[in-house]
Scaffold this active site. Structure first.
Site, mmCIF file in Angstrom:
data_model
loop_
_atom_site.group_PDB
_atom_site.id
_atom_site.type_symbol
_atom_site.label_atom_id
_atom_site.label_comp_id
_atom_site.label_asym_id
_atom_site.label_seq_id
_atom_site.Cartn_x
_atom_site.Cartn_y
_atom_site.Cartn_z
ATOM 1 N N HIS A 22 -7.194 -6.164 -0.245
ATOM 2 C CA HIS A 22 -6.121 -5.250 0.105
ATOM 3 C C HIS A 22 -5.138 -5.813 1.136
ATOM 4 O O HIS A 22 -3.942 -5.540 1.062
ATOM 5 C CB HIS A 22 -6.692 -3.931 0.638
ATOM 6 C CG HIS A 22 -5.671 -2.840 0.732
ATOM 7 N ND1 HIS A 22 -5.077 -2.287 -0.381
ATOM 8 C CD2 HIS A 22 -5.116 -2.216 1.806
ATOM 9 C CE1 HIS A 22 -4.218 -1.352 -0.007
ATOM 10 N NE2 HIS A 22 -4.213 -1.296 1.311
ATOM 11 N N ASN B 77 -0.155 -4.331 -3.659
ATOM 12 C CA ASN B 77 -1.354 -3.492 -3.555
ATOM 13 C C ASN B 77 -1.007 -2.023 -3.735
ATOM 14 O O ASN B 77 -1.380 -1.162 -2.947
ATOM 15 C CB ASN B 77 -2.063 -3.729 -2.224
ATOM 16 C CG ASN B 77 -2.429 -5.179 -2.011
ATOM 17 O OD1 ASN B 77 -1.593 -5.974 -1.574
ATOM 18 N ND2 ASN B 77 -3.666 -5.541 -2.322
ATOM 19 N N SER C 244 0.836 -1.195 0.000
ATOM 20 C CA SER C 244 0.000 0.000 0.000
ATOM 21 C C SER C 244 0.878 1.256 0.000
ATOM 22 O O SER C 244 1.671 1.442 -0.922
ATOM 23 C CB SER C 244 -0.971 -0.049 1.180
ATOM 24 O OG SER C 244 -1.974 0.924 1.062
#
Length: 259
Positions: free
Chosen positions: A236, A116, A92
């Site tokens: 996620h 991700n 992320s």
């Protein structure tokens, strides 16, 4: 339990979980989390490698000192701490930092993995993430319901419970600063990806609504030594929810691409 808090050591100006010996692997977590989000990877990789999982500034046990609202400020903290070329993996916002580090400090990176990762969000996604960033005051704990719903679809699990605990205990200022940078950035530029010379793996979940499979596919296609992998039925938080599949993919990439 796999998400149990682990002992920290110094990693430059940051605090980090450091385990194992051998080639260095640096693991960078996402907004609101802490190094323990990588516990499944730390436990697996430290059998053969030296694993370094720092807490992002203002997260876990790392201070927020000298952080400004730009991605390079976060990248600098990692760059300064890396003493020899490492395999850098980020999830992320950690993927943003990992790619920024690989692009601007290639002497520090043998290979890069972006899990991700976002790339060129559309207008609606940009508006949504920036609206969330503007709602943060940096003083009060942000309601974790939204992130947990996006990550786990209201399904209860040990991973969801751990993430909730981290989100409600994170430094509000640290969370606001990191999320603001995350909302402002839109992934690496195509020009920079074309210049990325080291092996690069872009991996995301099949059911990921924000860091979509298409984003990872596009980044891999632009990168000279880029590869892409999509984890079936994952979203996620796949390093926690699909740890076996993710670990197998990451270890295979290391063994095949990093000499």
């Amino acid at each position: 339990m796999i998400w149990t808090t682990q002992q920290r050591s110094d990693f430059g100006q940051l605090k980090a979980i450091i385990k194992g010996e051998g080639q260095n692997i640096v693991l960078l977590h996402g907004v609101g989390l802490r190094a323990e989000a990588w516990n499944a990877q730390i436990n697996a990789f430290s059998q053969s490698y030296k694993v370094i999982a720092p807490d992002m500034p203002g997260h876990g046990e790392s201070n927020l000192d000298a952080i400004t609202l730009d991605l390079s400020s976060y990248t600098k903290k990692i760059t300064e701490a890396i003493s020899e070329p490492a395999i850098v993996m980020g999830h992320s916002m950690g993927a943003m930092i990992a790619l920024d580090l690989a692009i601007h400090h290639p002497d520090k990176v043998k290979a890069v993995v972006a899990l991700n990762a976002i790339f060129q969000r559309d207008k609606n996604a940009v508006n949504a993430v920036q609206k969330r960033a503007k709602s943060l005051d940096g003083k009060t704990v942000a309601d974790p319901t939204g992130p947990l719903t996006r990550w786990f679809s209201d399904q209860e699990s040990d991973a969801a419970t751990a993430c909730k605990e981290w989100l409600i205990n994170v430094n509000p200022a640290g969370y606001r600063n990191a999320y603001t940078v995350f909302a402002t950035e839109n992934g690496p530029s195509p020009e920079n990806l074309r210049k990325l010379a080291m092996p690069a793996l872009f991996i995301t979940g099949q059911n990921e609504p924000n860091s979509t499979p298409t984003m990872s596919e596009r980044m891999a296609a632009l990168t000279p030594k880029g590869q892409v992998m999509i984890i079936k039925d994952a979203a996620h938080m796949m390093p926690m929810t699909h740890m076996d599949e993710v670990n197998q993919a990451l270890l295979s990439f290391i063994e095949e691409e990093v000499k």
